[in-house]
Design an enzyme around this catalytic site. Sequence first.
Site, PDB file in Angstrom:
ATOM      1  N   SER A 128      16.983  58.629  36.514  1.00 12.48           N
ATOM      2  CA  SER A 128      17.847  59.805  36.527  1.00 12.48           C
ATOM      3  C   SER A 128      18.229  60.178  37.948  1.00 12.48           C
ATOM      4  O   SER A 128      17.470  59.945  38.902  1.00 12.48           O
ATOM      5  CB  SER A 128      17.053  60.945  35.889  1.00 12.48           C
ATOM      6  OG  SER A 128      17.663  62.177  36.116  1.00 12.48           O
ATOM      7  N   TYR A 153       8.651  66.361  34.582  1.00  5.52           N
ATOM      8  CA  TYR A 153       9.590  65.380  34.021  1.00  5.52           C
ATOM      9  C   TYR A 153      10.190  64.527  35.135  1.00  5.52           C
ATOM     10  O   TYR A 153      10.165  63.298  35.084  1.00  5.52           O
ATOM     11  CB  TYR A 153      10.713  66.070  33.226  1.00  5.52           C
ATOM     12  CG  TYR A 153      11.847  65.124  32.930  1.00  5.52           C
ATOM     13  CD1 TYR A 153      11.705  64.140  31.953  1.00  5.52           C
ATOM     14  CD2 TYR A 153      13.037  65.146  33.667  1.00  5.52           C
ATOM     15  CE1 TYR A 153      12.733  63.225  31.707  1.00  5.52           C
ATOM     16  CE2 TYR A 153      14.061  64.250  33.429  1.00  5.52           C
ATOM     17  CZ  TYR A 153      13.905  63.300  32.449  1.00  5.52           C
ATOM     18  OH  TYR A 153      14.915  62.388  32.212  1.00  5.52           O
ATOM     19  N   LYS A 157       9.857  60.231  36.354  1.00  6.54           N
ATOM     20  CA  LYS A 157      10.890  59.225  36.677  1.00  6.54           C
ATOM     21  C   LYS A 157      10.599  58.573  38.031  1.00  6.54           C
ATOM     22  O   LYS A 157      10.727  57.371  38.199  1.00  6.54           O
ATOM     23  CB  LYS A 157      12.284  59.870  36.676  1.00  6.54           C
ATOM     24  CG  LYS A 157      12.738  60.338  35.304  1.00  6.54           C
ATOM     25  CD  LYS A 157      12.832  59.194  34.300  1.00  6.54           C
ATOM     26  CE  LYS A 157      13.144  59.657  32.894  1.00  6.54           C
ATOM     27  NZ  LYS A 157      12.967  58.632  31.860  1.00  6.54           N
ATOM     28  N   LEU A 204      24.073  71.803  29.116  1.00  5.43           N
ATOM     29  CA  LEU A 204      25.366  72.479  29.077  1.00  5.43           C
ATOM     30  C   LEU A 204      26.233  72.129  27.863  1.00  5.43           C
ATOM     31  O   LEU A 204      26.697  73.024  27.148  1.00  5.43           O
ATOM     32  CB  LEU A 204      26.122  72.158  30.390  1.00  5.43           C
ATOM     33  CG  LEU A 204      27.507  72.755  30.550  1.00  5.43           C
ATOM     34  CD1 LEU A 204      27.476  74.271  30.468  1.00  5.43           C
ATOM     35  CD2 LEU A 204      28.105  72.320  31.891  1.00  5.43           C
ATOM     36  N   ASP A 302      17.847  74.806  39.613  1.00  3.32           N
ATOM     37  CA  ASP A 302      19.090  74.036  39.520  1.00  3.32           C
ATOM     38  C   ASP A 302      19.512  73.450  40.862  1.00  3.32           C
ATOM     39  O   ASP A 302      19.378  74.087  41.912  1.00  3.32           O
ATOM     40  CB  ASP A 302      20.236  74.914  38.988  1.00  3.32           C
ATOM     41  CG  ASP A 302      20.416  74.767  37.486  1.00  3.32           C
ATOM     42  OD1 ASP A 302      19.958  73.753  36.932  1.00  3.32           O
ATOM     43  OD2 ASP A 302      21.003  75.676  36.875  1.00  3.32           O
TER      44      ASP A 302
HETATM   45  P1  NAD Z   1      16.351  61.453  23.406  1.00  2.00           P
HETATM   46  O1  NAD Z   1      15.240  62.420  23.314  1.00  2.00           O
HETATM   47  O2  NAD Z   1      17.558  61.697  22.577  1.00  2.00           O
HETATM   48  O3  NAD Z   1      15.825  59.991  23.081  1.00  2.00           O
HETATM   49  C1  NAD Z   1      14.514  59.565  23.353  1.00  2.00           C
HETATM   50  C2  NAD Z   1      13.972  58.938  22.091  1.00  2.00           C
HETATM   51  O4  NAD Z   1      12.649  58.461  22.364  1.00  2.00           O
HETATM   52  C3  NAD Z   1      13.849  59.931  20.929  1.00  2.00           C
HETATM   53  O5  NAD Z   1      14.423  59.352  19.776  1.00  2.00           O
HETATM   54  C4  NAD Z   1      12.332  60.126  20.760  1.00  2.00           C
HETATM   55  O6  NAD Z   1      11.985  60.345  19.410  1.00  2.00           O
HETATM   56  C5  NAD Z   1      11.803  58.815  21.292  1.00  2.00           C
HETATM   57  N1  NAD Z   1      10.448  58.841  21.848  1.00  2.00           N
HETATM   58  C6  NAD Z   1       9.931  59.703  22.771  1.00  2.00           C
HETATM   59  N2  NAD Z   1       8.654  59.371  23.076  1.00  2.00           N
HETATM   60  C7  NAD Z   1       8.375  58.261  22.342  1.00  2.00           C
HETATM   61  C8  NAD Z   1       7.233  57.433  22.217  1.00  2.00           C
HETATM   62  N3  NAD Z   1       6.110  57.669  22.891  1.00  2.00           N
HETATM   63  N4  NAD Z   1       7.275  56.377  21.364  1.00  2.00           N
HETATM   64  C9  NAD Z   1       8.397  56.120  20.648  1.00  2.00           C
HETATM   65  N5  NAD Z   1       9.505  56.861  20.737  1.00  2.00           N
HETATM   66  C10 NAD Z   1       9.496  57.919  21.568  1.00  2.00           C
HETATM   67  O7  NAD Z   1      16.760  61.325  24.956  1.00  2.00           O
HETATM   68  P2  NAD Z   1      18.021  60.642  25.624  1.00  2.00           P
HETATM   69  O8  NAD Z   1      18.884  61.724  26.169  1.00  2.00           O
HETATM   70  O9  NAD Z   1      18.585  59.612  24.742  1.00  2.00           O
HETATM   71  O10 NAD Z   1      17.327  59.983  26.884  1.00  2.00           O
HETATM   72  C11 NAD Z   1      16.907  58.637  26.876  1.00  2.00           C
HETATM   73  C12 NAD Z   1      16.251  58.301  28.198  1.00  2.00           C
HETATM   74  O11 NAD Z   1      17.164  58.548  29.255  1.00  2.00           O
HETATM   75  C13 NAD Z   1      15.016  59.126  28.508  1.00  2.00           C
HETATM   76  O12 NAD Z   1      14.085  58.294  29.170  1.00  2.00           O
HETATM   77  C14 NAD Z   1      15.529  60.190  29.442  1.00  2.00           C
HETATM   78  O13 NAD Z   1      14.515  60.668  30.283  1.00  2.00           O
HETATM   79  C15 NAD Z   1      16.567  59.402  30.221  1.00  2.00           C
HETATM   80  N6  NAD Z   1      17.607  60.241  30.807  1.00  2.00           N
HETATM   81  C16 NAD Z   1      18.312  61.097  30.018  1.00  2.00           C
HETATM   82  C17 NAD Z   1      19.294  61.900  30.584  1.00  2.00           C
HETATM   83  C18 NAD Z   1      20.045  62.890  29.751  1.00  2.00           C
HETATM   84  O14 NAD Z   1      20.635  63.819  30.312  1.00  2.00           O
HETATM   85  N7  NAD Z   1      20.105  62.766  28.432  1.00  2.00           N
HETATM   86  C19 NAD Z   1      19.561  61.820  31.955  1.00  2.00           C
HETATM   87  C20 NAD Z   1      18.825  60.911  32.721  1.00  2.00           C
HETATM   88  C21 NAD Z   1      17.842  60.130  32.139  1.00  2.00           C
HETATM   89  C1  WQD Z   2      24.295  71.235  33.998  1.00  3.98           C
HETATM   90  C2  WQD Z   2      24.889  72.444  34.707  1.00  3.98           C
HETATM   91  C3  WQD Z   2      23.452  74.374  34.780  1.00  3.98           C
HETATM   92  C4  WQD Z   2      23.382  75.202  30.509  1.00  3.98           C
HETATM   93  C5  WQD Z   2      19.266  68.066  33.425  1.00  3.98           C
HETATM   94  C6  WQD Z   2      17.995  67.522  34.018  1.00  3.98           C
HETATM   95  C7  WQD Z   2      18.230  66.197  34.639  1.00  3.98           C
HETATM   96  C8  WQD Z   2      18.947  65.253  33.689  1.00  3.98           C
HETATM   97  C9  WQD Z   2      20.089  65.879  32.962  1.00  3.98           C
HETATM   98  C10 WQD Z   2      17.398  63.722  32.743  1.00  3.98           C
HETATM   99  C11 WQD Z   2      23.887  73.171  35.604  1.00  3.98           C
HETATM  100  C12 WQD Z   2      24.689  74.649  33.962  1.00  3.98           C
HETATM  101  C13 WQD Z   2      23.642  74.634  31.746  1.00  3.98           C
HETATM  102  C14 WQD Z   2      23.923  76.501  30.227  1.00  3.98           C
HETATM  103  C15 WQD Z   2      24.972  76.523  32.402  1.00  3.98           C
HETATM  104  N1  WQD Z   2      18.126  64.749  32.665  1.00  3.98           N
HETATM  105  N2  WQD Z   2      24.419  75.283  32.673  1.00  3.98           N
HETATM  106  N3  WQD Z   2      24.699  77.090  31.179  1.00  3.98           N
HETATM  107  O1  WQD Z   2      20.429  70.566  34.948  1.00  3.98           O
HETATM  108  O2  WQD Z   2      22.217  68.911  35.656  1.00  3.98           O
HETATM  109  O3  WQD Z   2      20.238  68.125  34.465  1.00  3.98           O
HETATM  110  O4  WQD Z   2      19.739  67.155  32.443  1.00  3.98           O
HETATM  111  O5  WQD Z   2      16.949  63.081  33.596  1.00  3.98           O
HETATM  112  O6  WQD Z   2      16.999  65.712  35.026  1.00  3.98           O
HETATM  113  O7  WQD Z   2      17.542  68.435  34.994  1.00  3.98           O
HETATM  114  O8  WQD Z   2      21.920  69.428  33.234  1.00  3.98           O
HETATM  115  O9  WQD Z   2      23.197  70.193  31.280  1.00  3.98           O
HETATM  116  O10 WQD Z   2      21.073  71.419  31.926  1.00  3.98           O
HETATM  117  O11 WQD Z   2      23.086  71.630  33.364  1.00  3.98           O
HETATM  118  O12 WQD Z   2      25.654  77.104  33.210  1.00  3.98           O
HETATM  119  O13 WQD Z   2      23.708  77.070  29.155  1.00  3.98           O
HETATM  120  O14 WQD Z   2      25.276  73.395  33.703  1.00  3.98           O
HETATM  121  O15 WQD Z   2      23.119  75.491  35.560  1.00  3.98           O
HETATM  122  O16 WQD Z   2      24.555  73.616  36.736  1.00  3.98           O
HETATM  123  P1  WQD Z   2      21.184  69.350  34.675  1.00  3.98           P
HETATM  124  P2  WQD Z   2      22.275  70.673  32.348  1.00  3.98           P
END
Ligand code: NAD
Ligand code: WQD
Length: 345
Positions: A128, A153, A157, A204, A302
Amino acid sequence: MKKGRILVTGGTGYIGSHTVVELQQAGYPVVIIDNLSNSNLEVLDGIERITGQRPPMVEADCTDMAALEQLFTDYPDIKGIINFAASKAVGESIEKPILYYRNNLNTLLNLLDAMPRHGVKGIVFSSSCTVYGEPDSNPVTEAAPIKKATSPYGNTKQISEEIITDVVNSGAPIKSVILRYFNPVGAHPSAEIGELPNGVPQNLIPYLTQTAIGIRKELSVFGNDYDTPDGSCIRDFINVVDLAKAHVIAVERMLEDKSDNKIEIFNLGTGIGLSVLELIDAFQRATGVNVPHKIVGRRAGDIEKVWANPAYANEVLGWKAQTSIDDTMRSAWAWQCKLRERGVM
Ligand code: NAD
Ligand code: WQD
């Protein structure tokens, strides 16, 4: 040549399900492992409706080594892993650090441990942009310094990236591609799969679409006094299907030895920074749907502004985010409407 099977951990989750679709459409056999802690089995129906193939799925926990061993024994043709399985709620991780460290790190350790025993050549890891913290300058390249994590969290990573690096450097017969996502948003254009937030959304876009459809009264914009042109925070919103496609390219690069490096790191973003207020405007413009919103105080922790320099991924992977923000907003809205139609929310 027949392609090796890809194990998709967390494959019924948000990014995992979109990646399973792209893998299947690229001809990869897959198998999903998911414990359904943040997803449900209906996702498999959505994937099947898009691709015409129901992906095999093992309902188990990646922290359960015996279950993983069984899976690798049952699917001896697994050649690569994409590890999405993790707990991902930043706020919850501050309240439940042990859960986060245990789930996210034990999942990774188990996979790395099992890979050589089962002839699995490579692992793609979901990292991330959170590893960059508040960057010194934007856009951010992969060479930007890693800043101290502000949540357990985020720390998982950073630690995961270090674990992968140490294991690969130890001479283990495996390769890895670490992908640092910026802010993944939107849904599959078919509206068959998308993001399914649990409870009140913290992110968001799900909060915005739930407000637009009337589940939430008003979207709170966290702060308009940042050092940005309109005072709201800036992010790099990357379409989830574009993001999923990068995983297929990364897997292929790893399994077909297209690089001499045993470990590679790529930023996955658009290269465009959009403010929260600009994103709300984009949604309203693209869908014609009004989003009641008000400015409130800043949200603790944030980042002010962060967006990617994706040049390295563009050049080396030959991948580029292509979907316009308007199309992405329309896909998020279509997905929210589909959830309503199905009576989910
Ligand atoms: P998500 O929660 O939708 O998907 C994760 C899936 O993993 C879920 O279906 C959950 O049930 C499963 N899971 C969790 N722990 C498990 C375990 N121990 N064994 C088996 N299954 C398990 O999340 P996502 O948004 O699809 O994110 C996927 C990956 O990407 C994560 O590693 C997350 O940290 C990373 N990531 C997400 C974002 C984001 O904003 N969505 C941003 C950066 C990184
Ligand atoms: C985006 C912007 C909020 C909700 C998080 C994790 C990051 C990554 C992605 C996995 C920010 C603003 C949000 C609301 C708002 N995940 N906001 N009103 O914070 O960039 O990242 O998710 O690795 O690690 O920290 O994403 O969607 O929460 O927020 O104004 O109700 O929207 O302040 O500026 P963020 P977000």
